[in-house]
Design an enzyme around this catalytic site. Structure first.
Site, PDB file in Angstrom:
ATOM      1  N   ASP A  80       0.865  -1.184   0.000  1.00  0.00           N
ATOM      2  CA  ASP A  80       0.000   0.000   0.000  1.00  0.00           C
ATOM      3  C   ASP A  80       0.900   1.232   0.000  1.00  0.00           C
ATOM      4  O   ASP A  80       1.674   1.443   0.930  1.00  0.00           O
ATOM      5  CB  ASP A  80      -0.899  -0.012   1.235  1.00  0.00           C
ATOM      6  CG  ASP A  80      -2.010   1.042   1.144  1.00  0.00           C
ATOM      7  OD1 ASP A  80      -1.788   2.075   0.470  1.00  0.00           O
ATOM      8  OD2 ASP A  80      -3.080   0.829   1.730  1.00  0.00           O
ATOM      9  N   ASP A 120      12.925   8.499 -20.699  1.00  0.00           N
ATOM     10  CA  ASP A 120      12.212   8.927 -21.906  1.00  0.00           C
ATOM     11  C   ASP A 120      12.484   7.855 -22.947  1.00  0.00           C
ATOM     12  O   ASP A 120      13.592   7.762 -23.474  1.00  0.00           O
ATOM     13  CB  ASP A 120      12.717  10.286 -22.388  1.00  0.00           C
ATOM     14  CG  ASP A 120      11.957  10.805 -23.609  1.00  0.00           C
ATOM     15  OD1 ASP A 120      11.345   9.984 -24.322  1.00  0.00           O
ATOM     16  OD2 ASP A 120      11.979  12.020 -23.862  1.00  0.00           O
ATOM     17  N   HIS A 121      11.488   7.018 -23.223  1.00  0.00           N
ATOM     18  CA  HIS A 121      11.760   5.827 -24.042  1.00  0.00           C
ATOM     19  C   HIS A 121      12.216   6.184 -25.450  1.00  0.00           C
ATOM     20  O   HIS A 121      12.854   5.372 -26.120  1.00  0.00           O
ATOM     21  CB  HIS A 121      10.535   4.904 -24.078  1.00  0.00           C
ATOM     22  CG  HIS A 121       9.395   5.408 -24.898  1.00  0.00           C
ATOM     23  ND1 HIS A 121       8.416   6.236 -24.399  1.00  0.00           N
ATOM     24  CD2 HIS A 121       9.075   5.188 -26.195  1.00  0.00           C
ATOM     25  CE1 HIS A 121       7.546   6.509 -25.342  1.00  0.00           C
ATOM     26  NE2 HIS A 121       7.920   5.891 -26.439  1.00  0.00           N
ATOM     27  N   LYS A 129      15.474   4.439 -28.546  1.00  0.00           N
ATOM     28  CA  LYS A 129      15.236   3.904 -29.886  1.00  0.00           C
ATOM     29  C   LYS A 129      16.549   3.812 -30.665  1.00  0.00           C
ATOM     30  O   LYS A 129      17.415   4.683 -30.577  1.00  0.00           O
ATOM     31  CB  LYS A 129      14.235   4.781 -30.640  1.00  0.00           C
ATOM     32  CG  LYS A 129      12.820   4.671 -30.080  1.00  0.00           C
ATOM     33  CD  LYS A 129      11.848   5.521 -30.883  1.00  0.00           C
ATOM     34  CE  LYS A 129      10.436   5.388 -30.324  1.00  0.00           C
ATOM     35  NZ  LYS A 129       9.873   4.033 -30.536  1.00  0.00           N
ATOM     36  N   GLU A 182       0.771   9.944 -34.514  1.00  0.00           N
ATOM     37  CA  GLU A 182       0.101   8.758 -34.009  1.00  0.00           C
ATOM     38  C   GLU A 182      -1.255   8.604 -34.695  1.00  0.00           C
ATOM     39  O   GLU A 182      -1.908   9.603 -35.014  1.00  0.00           O
ATOM     40  CB  GLU A 182      -0.124   8.859 -32.496  1.00  0.00           C
ATOM     41  CG  GLU A 182       1.142   8.980 -31.673  1.00  0.00           C
ATOM     42  CD  GLU A 182       0.831   9.094 -30.188  1.00  0.00           C
ATOM     43  OE1 GLU A 182       0.974   8.092 -29.475  1.00  0.00           O
ATOM     44  OE2 GLU A 182       0.429  10.191 -29.761  1.00  0.00           O
ATOM     45  N   HIS A 217       9.769  14.195 -25.262  1.00  0.00           N
ATOM     46  CA  HIS A 217      10.251  13.456 -26.429  1.00  0.00           C
ATOM     47  C   HIS A 217      10.834  14.377 -27.499  1.00  0.00           C
ATOM     48  O   HIS A 217      11.962  14.211 -27.962  1.00  0.00           O
ATOM     49  CB  HIS A 217       9.122  12.650 -27.076  1.00  0.00           C
ATOM     50  CG  HIS A 217       8.514  11.631 -26.180  1.00  0.00           C
ATOM     51  ND1 HIS A 217       9.199  10.982 -25.176  1.00  0.00           N
ATOM     52  CD2 HIS A 217       7.255  11.119 -26.143  1.00  0.00           C
ATOM     53  CE1 HIS A 217       8.405  10.130 -24.565  1.00  0.00           C
ATOM     54  NE2 HIS A 217       7.221  10.195 -25.124  1.00  0.00           N
TER      55      HIS A 217
END
Length: 482
Positions: free
Chosen positions: A87, A171-172, A176, A210, A234
């Site tokens: 919790d 930050d994905h 890349k 997108e 991004h």
């Protein structure tokens, strides 16, 4: 890689099941995660380890394209997983967790896949139970606040518990493969770096498009919008990697120092310039990929919202390398296709010797998704007799065709970098602060104008004002397929 402990707060959530655990499974299949590693999923539900493993099994089968090795590796991987009820707002489960993580010689990674309002309280409880030692790292997802002030509050709360070197703001996009290749492309080839400046580059475009709508993010997205959700993190990070000066080395802070200089060099967009340097839009009903889709308000279930689902803007990096070169950024939901790319358009030849035959400008197109690759558009003679005729043609580097095999997902690289203690691909606090310092005046100007976002049809490339933004400069958005 030595065995480590990875603890996912929000272990039953969408991010964990759709991205983090599939990424960890791939690293296990490739031998980077070894026996003895422990992965804990934490949440408020009550369930057994076996029930959790079954849930993860279903998620992996849904979200992974299994290769020939995967079925045999699945069961051993699942045995690395355990579930613990905890919790976040009370003491339930914390002492038991601390007992299981008592070996301070092991690397411990706490992944906070929970809302940012919980970052501070989770950190405080980790500290209270002695779980913040030297081998501890904490990973936090965006959004880091909704403006500079709230970001400072979150960073202050984390900073009271962890050293800056222990905090990994993920930050994905920075994980890349094509984004990583920017460093090699720029600084490993004598061909490009001398031309990477205002004397030779006409303008730069960065597009993140997108086709999806709100999906399961309606409550978050309507409070955020495209500028906070995509541009502040991004897209500004991509801009930094394109525009930064050569770092002295690949050391993490050497690269992050150069990115910070770019953020601090961005020319402010404030009240007087916001109306002609930015466009914000909101999608209406239309068709995407051949199927009808509702508008934003219908998806949201509301009669009114001024949240933008599309942003286009014109930025300028006010330094010697880039002075006068516009950077056009655009991002949006429910656009014509899913793609992310960086396009550098070079200046026209100073004098054409080809008479009336048009000479196209060279372009370097760096495609981040869906088909990662690099394409250099050059002018070439069309073969055959009948005079000298020119055509713009590509020199094409497809990562899939050139290197073969499966291209690792961004989270695979980033998670392993956290375990290694390599912060190069993660945002430092001062980067977050500088990005918000540039974004905040745009948000304030939009709010004070009280102007609604411009409508655009789902399946298009955004509102017509975005086209006007770039075309009044005599340029056009790049939409060639890569």
């Amino acid at each position: 890689m030595a065995p480590f402990d990875l603890i996912i707060f929000g272990g039953t959530g969408d991010l964990a099941l759709r991205k983090l655990l599939p990424a960890l499974f791939h690293r296990y299949v490739d031998g980077q995660i070894v026996a003895g590693t422990r992965i804990f999923g934490l949440a408020r539900d009550t369930q057994t380890d076996e029930a959790y493993r079954e849930r993860v099994r279903e998620a992996l089968q849904k979200n992974l394209a299994f290769d020939m090795r995967a079925p045999a590796a699945l069961e051993p991987f699942l045995q690395l997983l355990s579930y613990r009820r905890i919790d976040l707002s009370a003491d339930t489960g914390w002492a038991e967790l601390a007992g299981e993580l008592s070996d301070e010689s092991r690397v411990r990674v706490f992944y906070l896949a929970v809302g940012p309002d919980l970052f501070g309280s989770v950190g405080a409880r980790l500290q209270a139970h002695g779980l913040t030692g030297a081998n501890t790292r904490v990973v936090v997802e965006k959004p880091i606040g909704h403006d500079r002030a709230s970001a400072d509050t979150i960073n202050d709360a984390l900073g009271q518990v962890f050293a800056e070197s222990q905090i990994y703001r993920i930050d994905h996009y920075l994980g890349k493969e094509t984004v990583q290749n920017l460093t090699a492309l720029r600084f490993g080839n004598a061909l490009f770096e001398p031309l990477w400046r205002a004397e030779h580059i006409d303008h730069v475009q960065i597009t993140v498009a997108e086709t999806v709508g709100l999906e399961r993010r309606a409550s978050y997205y309507d409070k955020s919008g495209a500028l906070r959700d995509m541009v502040q993190n991004h897209m500004l990070q991509l801009l930094c990697l394109v525009a930064m000066e050569p770092p002295p080395s690949l050391a993490a802070d050497a690269i992050r120092d150069e990115k910070l200089k770019v953020l601090r060099s961005l020319k402010p967009i404030e009240n007087g310039s916001t109306s002609h340097l930015t466009v914000r839009g909101q999608y209406r009903a239309g068709a995407v990929e051949g199927r009808p889709v509702p508008g934003y308000l219908e998806e949201l279930g509301s009669k009114d919202s001024r949240t933008e689902t599309f942003v286009a803007l014109k930025a300028e990096v006010a330094n010697w390398r880039w002075a006068g070169v516009p950077f056009y950024l655009r991002t949006g939901k429910r656009l014509s296709e899913r793609m992310s790319e960086i396009v550098l358009t070079f200046r026209k030849v100073p004098h054409s010797i080809f008479g009336d035959e048009p000479v196209a400008q060279n372009q370097l197109v760096i495609r981040l998704q869906p088909d990662e690759g690099v394409k250099l558009w050059i002018v070439n003679k069309i073969p055959g007799p009948g005079g000298l005729r020119l055509r713009r043609v590509p020199m094409d580097l497809s990562f899939a065709e050139t290197f073969g095999g499966r291209q690792p997902e961004a989270y695979e690289r980033l998670l392993m970098d956290v375990v290694r203690g390599n912060p190069m691909l993660f945002m430092r606090r001062d980067e977050v602060e500088a990005a918000w310092a540039w974004i905040d005046p745009i948000l304030a100007a939009w709010q004070s104008s009280n102007e609604a976002p411009k409508p655009y049809t789902a399946g298009s490339w955004g509102p017509s004002a975005a086209v006007a933004l770039i075309e009044r400069d005599g340029r056009t958005w790049h939409e060639d397929a890569v």
